[in-house]
Design an enzyme around this catalytic site. Structure first.
Site, PDB file in Angstrom:
ATOM      1  N   SER A   1     -45.813 -71.359  -5.165  1.00 21.31           N
ATOM      2  CA  SER A   1     -45.424 -71.654  -3.608  1.00 21.31           C
ATOM      3  C   SER A   1     -46.832 -72.268  -3.126  1.00 21.31           C
ATOM      4  O   SER A   1     -48.084 -71.982  -3.442  1.00 21.31           O
ATOM      5  CB  SER A   1     -45.401 -70.291  -3.188  1.00 21.31           C
ATOM      6  OG  SER A   1     -45.150 -70.454  -1.729  1.00 21.31           O
TER       7      SER A   1
ATOM      8  N   TYR B   1     -48.788 -61.971  -0.992  1.00 19.40           N
ATOM      9  CA  TYR B   1     -47.764 -62.742  -1.521  1.00 19.40           C
ATOM     10  C   TYR B   1     -48.605 -64.093  -1.942  1.00 19.40           C
ATOM     11  O   TYR B   1     -48.505 -64.774  -3.245  1.00 19.40           O
ATOM     12  CB  TYR B   1     -46.604 -63.289  -0.752  1.00 19.40           C
ATOM     13  CG  TYR B   1     -45.734 -64.449  -1.304  1.00 19.40           C
ATOM     14  CD1 TYR B   1     -44.915 -64.510  -2.415  1.00 19.40           C
ATOM     15  CD2 TYR B   1     -45.768 -65.690  -0.529  1.00 19.40           C
ATOM     16  CE1 TYR B   1     -44.114 -65.458  -2.703  1.00 19.40           C
ATOM     17  CE2 TYR B   1     -44.988 -66.713  -1.016  1.00 19.40           C
ATOM     18  CZ  TYR B   1     -44.266 -66.362  -2.196  1.00 19.40           C
ATOM     19  OH  TYR B   1     -43.504 -67.494  -2.729  1.00 19.40           O
TER      20      TYR B   1
END
Length: 293
Positions: A177, A188
């Site tokens: 990501s 994250y």
């Protein structure tokens, strides 16, 4: 294998200003695909019940690859049944808890049993569970984020690598990501930074064994409403505001000022998984409209 721990990347979230536009599903023939590109190839795809994982599976099936689909949701079996009608290859599916070594090991064993071998492994499990400034995360939430978006890939790759080596080589494509540089999701972001490090380090080890290790780093991606939620949605005005900050940064960071589509994410994943990318390894490709993460 028991269900737990799959998902797609940055699906358009609910926000304080409403819902971001929702993309179309992935059912049916992809708009663009290369016939027979994966013919004779056995491809393992995780997080395949919805979102980017399902779009990737759909594309590879239409390119006549044999696919083994894995997800935490039983919905993956219906996706597999639908794809069995469009590919000349073999199709299988399983549910798995990829947050555990036991789940990842069982997944690969089931894939090899069904397909005979694994040539390509595409690891798509992960995704932000909460959205808030780091000082508001509890220790338990931090651990859950890391298990969801780093350990699922660490365990999957560890289980897949021996099968690829035993098969004479192959390809691992991880889905990372660009949120490694993003607001309100530090655990994250750290997890995806770990995925990027895994790609660069393992590529060095795996190349002499004829295994390529690569990744894409998606940005915000339009997707249908999730059938299996990652976690609780934002509650109260403060949490909605924090979520909106993610939405705003995602759009502002894209040079195109928009979210990407599932097809726009699936295409580079499928390319990197194919033999066309045979001289690419150790690379993480941002797919975020110019946002480099």
């Amino acid at each position: 294998m028991t269900p737990q721990g799959a998902g797609d990347r940055e699906a358009a979230p609910q926000s304080a200003k409403g819902t971001m536009p929702v993309g179309e599903g992935v059912e049916g023939t992809p708009e663009l695909f290369t016939p027979d590109r994966f013919k004779g190839q056995n491809v393992l795809i995780t997080g395949a019940a919805q979102g980017i994982g399902q779009a990737v599976a759909n594309r590879i099936a239409h390119e006549n690859g044999s696919v083994f689909l894995v997800d935490r949701s039983e919905l993956v079996h219906q996706v597999a049944a639908d794809l069995a009608e469009v590919t000349s290859g073999t199709v299988g599916s399983a549910t798995a808890d990829l947050e555990t070594w036991e789940g990842a090991e069982a997944m690969v064993a089931a894939a090899v049993e069904k397909l005979g071998s694994v040539d390509v492994a595409i690891n798509n499990v992960g995704g932000t569970i909460w959205a808030k400034p780091y000082e508001h995360y509890t220790p338990e939430e931090i651990e859950k984020e890391v298990r969801r978006s780093l350990f699922t890939t660490l365990w999957s790759v560890r289980a897949e690598l021996p099968a690829l080596i035993d098969n004479g080589g192959g390809t691992i494509v991880n889905v990372s990501s660009v949120a490694t540089r993003g607001v309100n999701r530090v655990p994250y972001a750290a997890s995806k930074g770990g995925v990027n490090a895994l790609v660069s380090a393992l590529a060095l080890e795996a190349a002499p064994k004829n295994v390529r290790v690569v990744a894409t780093a998606p940005g915000g991606t339009l997707a249908p409403e999730r059938k299996v939620q990652r976690g609780p949605g934002p509650e109260g005005e403060q949490e909605k505001e924090w979520y909106q900050q993610i939405v705003d940064q995602t759009v502002d960071s894209s040079l195109f000022k928009r979210y990407g589509t599932l097809d726009e994410q699936a295409a580079p994943i499928v390319f990197l998984a194919s033999k066309e990318a045979s001289y690419i390894t150790g690379s993480v490709l941002p797919v975020a409209g110019g946002d480099q993460g």
